[in-house]
Enzyme design. Structure first.
Site, PDB file in Angstrom:
ATOM      1  CG  HIS A  37     -13.511  26.802  40.985  1.00 42.48           C
ATOM      2  ND1 HIS A  37     -14.022  28.064  40.811  1.00 42.48           N
ATOM      3  CD2 HIS A  37     -14.561  26.024  41.348  1.00 42.48           C
ATOM      4  CE1 HIS A  37     -15.331  28.053  41.045  1.00 42.48           C
ATOM      5  NE2 HIS A  37     -15.679  26.825  41.381  1.00 42.48           N
ATOM      6  CB  SER A 186     -19.265  31.049  41.261  1.00 44.28           C
ATOM      7  OG  SER A 186     -18.228  30.109  41.060  1.00 44.28           O
TER       8      SER A 186
HETATM    9  P1  AMP Z   1     -18.668  25.095  42.476  1.00 47.13           P
HETATM   10  O1  AMP Z   1     -18.203  25.544  41.143  1.00 47.13           O
HETATM   11  O2  AMP Z   1     -19.129  26.209  43.363  1.00 47.13           O
HETATM   12  O3  AMP Z   1     -19.666  23.959  42.391  1.00 47.13           O
HETATM   13  O4  AMP Z   1     -17.402  24.506  43.229  1.00 47.13           O
HETATM   14  C1  AMP Z   1     -16.639  23.486  42.638  1.00 47.13           C
HETATM   15  C2  AMP Z   1     -15.662  22.954  43.654  1.00 47.13           C
HETATM   16  O5  AMP Z   1     -14.808  24.004  44.082  1.00 47.13           O
HETATM   17  C3  AMP Z   1     -16.347  22.404  44.902  1.00 47.13           C
HETATM   18  O6  AMP Z   1     -15.675  21.224  45.333  1.00 47.13           O
HETATM   19  C4  AMP Z   1     -16.175  23.521  45.889  1.00 47.13           C
HETATM   20  O7  AMP Z   1     -16.154  23.079  47.240  1.00 47.13           O
HETATM   21  C5  AMP Z   1     -14.820  24.059  45.490  1.00 47.13           C
HETATM   22  N1  AMP Z   1     -14.695  25.435  45.974  1.00 47.13           N
HETATM   23  C6  AMP Z   1     -15.521  26.479  45.741  1.00 47.13           C
HETATM   24  N2  AMP Z   1     -15.117  27.577  46.412  1.00 47.13           N
HETATM   25  C7  AMP Z   1     -14.009  27.218  47.102  1.00 47.13           C
HETATM   26  C8  AMP Z   1     -13.124  27.898  47.996  1.00 47.13           C
HETATM   27  N3  AMP Z   1     -13.296  29.181  48.319  1.00 47.13           N
HETATM   28  N4  AMP Z   1     -12.098  27.202  48.514  1.00 47.13           N
HETATM   29  C9  AMP Z   1     -11.909  25.893  48.208  1.00 47.13           C
HETATM   30  N5  AMP Z   1     -12.695  25.198  47.371  1.00 47.13           N
HETATM   31  C10 AMP Z   1     -13.734  25.847  46.823  1.00 47.13           C
END
Ligand code: AMP
Length: 281
Positions: A37, A186
């Protein structure tokens, strides 16, 4: 950093910044923030004047038997993390305000939403697209940042923005990984020590495929089979899918020509994890 919970306060803040001539970058998240994030936050800070991070565990994108209730939430920690990262605003709306009683309206990106993760998570991308469209309308960002870890999500959001002529640039940022290769998520917080070791099979399988392509392999079925074999050798892993697809249409490809998205989802114990890699011939 300003933390705002209500839609009206978020709209007012964004309107104020826009009137001052500042550009706005939006980073939509479900919280429990990690370095993945934060890489999006840093990219937004580099490219926009004002960075807004939303933290919203979106009920519309969870299926009835998925982990909505148990999804990790820690707003106090996320606030401190974002403060340190230099975000300008944290938007943490309530589900009751985003989806008030009588809520009936959903957006869909047909076709793309049914492939890969959409097959095992029906309705998931409809929920994602709906909440992202609502966030875009509330914040009216100039730029919005998404991670390549959720490759299908980034593609679908990009398609939606193009199809609806939205005035927002969608920026996709590279996958951030642990030193051993596991993509940050997460949901990694669910993994026990044995599961954490088993989860390495996802990135190990994808790395094997990258090496195979570098060594001249072009056959998509053989590449997918090789990745499956790595996952099948791990007793705690259960494959949801392993697919080599066109990165724009998500249609299966027969061979690696130009760029191919090799994407997978697997359960490690009860935890469903995803990962992907771009293969280039
Ligand atoms: P989430 O909180 O899982 O919905 O993720 C929020 C944003 O963070 C989304 O655009 C995900 O693709 C990005 N994201 C989550 N994990 C990663 C990671 N390991 N590397 C890059 N972006 C991430």
């Amino acid at each position: 950093m300003e933390a705002v919970g209500s839609l009206s306060a978020m709209k007012a803040l964004a309107r104020d910044r826009r009137r001052s001539g500042l550009t706005i970058g939006l980073v939509p998240t479900m919280g429990c923030l990690h370095e993945g994030h934060l890489s999006l936050v840093r990219e937004s800070k580099a490219r926009a004047d004002v960075t807004v991070v939303s933290v919203f565990v979106n009920p519309a994108q969870f299926g009835p038997n998925e982990d909505f209730r148990r999804y990790p939430r820690d707003l106090a920690k996320d606030t401190a993390v974002l403060e340190r990262a230099g975000a300008d605003a944290l938007f943490h709306p309530s589900a009751a305000e985003v989806y008030p009683p009588g809520y009936r309206t959903y957006a869909e990106v047909t076709g793309l939403q049914d492939r890969l993760c959409g097959r095992s998570r029906p309705g998931h991308f409809r929920g994602v697209v709906t909440v992202v469209l609502k966030l875009f309308e509330i914040v009216r960002p100039d730029l919005a940042f998404f991670g390549a870890k959720d490759a299908q999500q980034a593609l679908i959001v990009r398609r939606m923005a193009a199809d609806l002529d939205l005035d927002v640039e969608i920026v996709t940022c590279p996958i951030v990984r642990e030193p051993d290769g596991l993509a940050l998520s997460s949901r990694n917080a669910y993994l026990g020590p044995e599961e954490r070791k088993a989860a390495l099979a996802l990135s190990t399988g994808l790395r094997w495929a990258e090496r195979a392509v570098a060594a001249g392999e072009r056959d998509a079925a053989r590449l997918a089979a090789g990745v499956r074999a790595v996952l099948e050798a791990e007793p705690l892993a259960r494959i949801d899918y392993v697919e080599a697809v066109d990165p724009e249409t998500l249609e299966p490809v027969a061979e690696v020509r130009g760029e191919v998205l090799l994407a997978l989802a697997a359960f490690i114990g009860p935890t469903r994890l995803i990962d992907n890699v771009r293969l280039r011939a």
